[in-house]
Design an enzyme around this catalytic site. Structure first.
Site, PDB file in Angstrom:
ATOM      1  N   HIS A   1       0.905  -1.346  -0.160  1.00 50.62           N
ATOM      2  CA  HIS A   1      -0.025   0.014  -0.016  1.00 50.62           C
ATOM      3  C   HIS A   1       0.726   1.131  -0.185  1.00 50.62           C
ATOM      4  O   HIS A   1       2.031   1.224   0.438  1.00 50.62           O
ATOM      5  CB  HIS A   1      -0.813   0.164   1.272  1.00 50.62           C
ATOM      6  CG  HIS A   1      -1.950  -1.008   1.162  1.00 50.62           C
ATOM      7  ND1 HIS A   1      -2.188  -1.865   2.320  1.00 50.62           N
ATOM      8  CD2 HIS A   1      -2.841  -1.332   0.499  1.00 50.62           C
ATOM      9  CE1 HIS A   1      -3.363  -2.707   2.313  1.00 50.62           C
ATOM     10  NE2 HIS A   1      -3.559  -2.425   0.984  1.00 50.62           N
TER      11      HIS A   1
ATOM     12  N   CYS B   1      -2.024   0.731   9.911  1.00 52.69           N
ATOM     13  CA  CYS B   1      -2.867  -0.334   9.414  1.00 52.69           C
ATOM     14  C   CYS B   1      -4.006  -0.855  10.520  1.00 52.69           C
ATOM     15  O   CYS B   1      -5.247  -1.109  10.183  1.00 52.69           O
ATOM     16  CB  CYS B   1      -2.323  -1.559   8.938  1.00 52.69           C
ATOM     17  SG  CYS B   1      -1.061  -1.385   7.852  1.00 52.69           S
TER      18      CYS B   1
END
Length: 258
Positions: free
Chosen positions: A163, A248
Site C-alpha cells: 500500500h 493499518c
C-alpha cells in the site's frame, strides 16, 4: 472540538493465514499478536484517543488491519472495496461502526477497488496510491467523493510495497517520510525526508508532537527525536510479518465534531 476517535478491530482466529504479497512469509504467533494489539490500543487510549472496536470478521484473516476498510475525510467515511476479494467481507461491520459515530457514509462501487492503506492525507491534500490494490476507477470515485469537500486528490504510483502507506506517511509539519528503496516517486511530494529503516516510514500522529511508531526502527526514532518530536514506540513484530504497520491497525477520525 475536533475528535480523537479511533476504530480498531482485534485479531481474529485466522490471523496466521493473512495475505502476504511483497515479503517472505514467516510464522505468526497469535498469542503474541493479541498482546501487541492490546498494547497498541492502550497507547492510543493513553494519549487521549477514544477507541471503538469494530465487530469481528473472524472469517477474514486480515480484518485486524481495519484501516483498509475505509477512508475518512472531514465527516465522510468512504467505504473501501478492497482489491483483494477475500477482504470485502470486512467492510459491513466497519460501515456500522462509522455510522454509529455519526459519519456520513459513501462507498466505492464496482468496478472500482480501493484499500484505505493506499490513502495518505496531508492537510487537505489526499495522496492515493495507484497500484496493486487500488485501481484507476477507485481513484476516480475517491476524487468524486472528496474534492467537493475541499480535498486536493493526487494519484501516485505504488509498485514496490503493498500500500502507499507501506512506503510513506507524514510528520505533523506535513513532511512526507519514507524508506527510499520502497518509494516509487519521492518527487511526488513537495517535502520528502528519507528514513533509514523500512518501519521508520510509518507514524501515527498522536497529538502534541508525539509519534506512534514501530519499535523496530530505532534509528528513525532517533532522527525524529532530533527534529523535536517524541517517538512512542510499540512492538508490532507479528503484524509486520503480514505487511502491517502502525497505521493499518486503526482508523483515526480527527474531524468529527461533537
Amino acid at each position: 472540538m475536533p475528535s480523537k476517535q479511533a476504530l480498531v478491530r482485534r485479531p481474529g482466529p485466522r490471523l496466521v493465514e493473512g495475505l502476504v504479497t511483497h515479503i517472505e512469509r514467516h510464522p505468526v504467533d497469535p498469542a503474541l499478536a493479541l498482546r501487541q494489539w492490546e498494547a497498541y490500543v492502550q497507547v492510543l487510549r493513553d494519549h487521549g484517543w477514544r477507541t471503538t472496536e469494530v465487530d469481528p470478521a473472524d472469517d477474514c484473516p486480515d480484518a485486524v488491519f481495519v484501516e483498509d476498510s475505509m477512508v475518512v475525510f472531514r465527516n465522510v467515511a468512504l467505504l473501501a472495496r478492497p482489491g483483494a476479494g477475500s477482504r470485502r467481507a470486512e467492510v459491513p461491520a466497519a460501515r456500522a461502526a462509522a455510522e454509529a459515530l455519526g459519519c456520513s457514509v459513501n462507498e466505492i462501487r464496482a468496478p472500482g477497488t480501493l484499500d484505505g492503506g493506499d490513502v495518505l492525507k496531508v492537510g487537505d491534500t489526499v495522496y492515493v496510491g495507484r497500484g496493486g490494490r487500488t485501481n484507476a476507477d477507485g481513484v476516480r470515485q475517491l476524487r468524486a467523493a472528496f474534492e467537493p469537500l475541499g480535498a486536493r486528490v493526487v494519484a501516485v504510483p505504488v509498485s514496490r510495497v503493498l500500500h502507499l502507506k507501506s512506503a510513506v506517511t507524514a510528520l505533523p509539519d506535513g513532511t512526507v517520510i519514507g524508506h527510499l528503496p520502497l518509494v516509487d516517486d519521492p518527487a511526488a511530494f513537495p517535502r520528502f525526508l528519507p528514513v533509514p529503516e523500512e518501519s521508520g516510514a510509518h507514524v501515527v500522529l498522536l497529538g502534541g508532537g508525539k509519534l506512534l511508531m514501530s519499535a523496530g526502527a530505532p534509528k528513525s526514532a532517533e532522527l525524529f527525536a532530533d527534529l523535536g518530536y517524541q517517538p512512542v514506540c510499540v512492538d508490532i513484530s507479528e503484524f509486520e510479518k503480514l505487511e502491517g504497520c502502525v497505521t493499518c491497525l486503526s482508523v483515526r477520525l480527527r474531524e468529527l465534531y461533537a
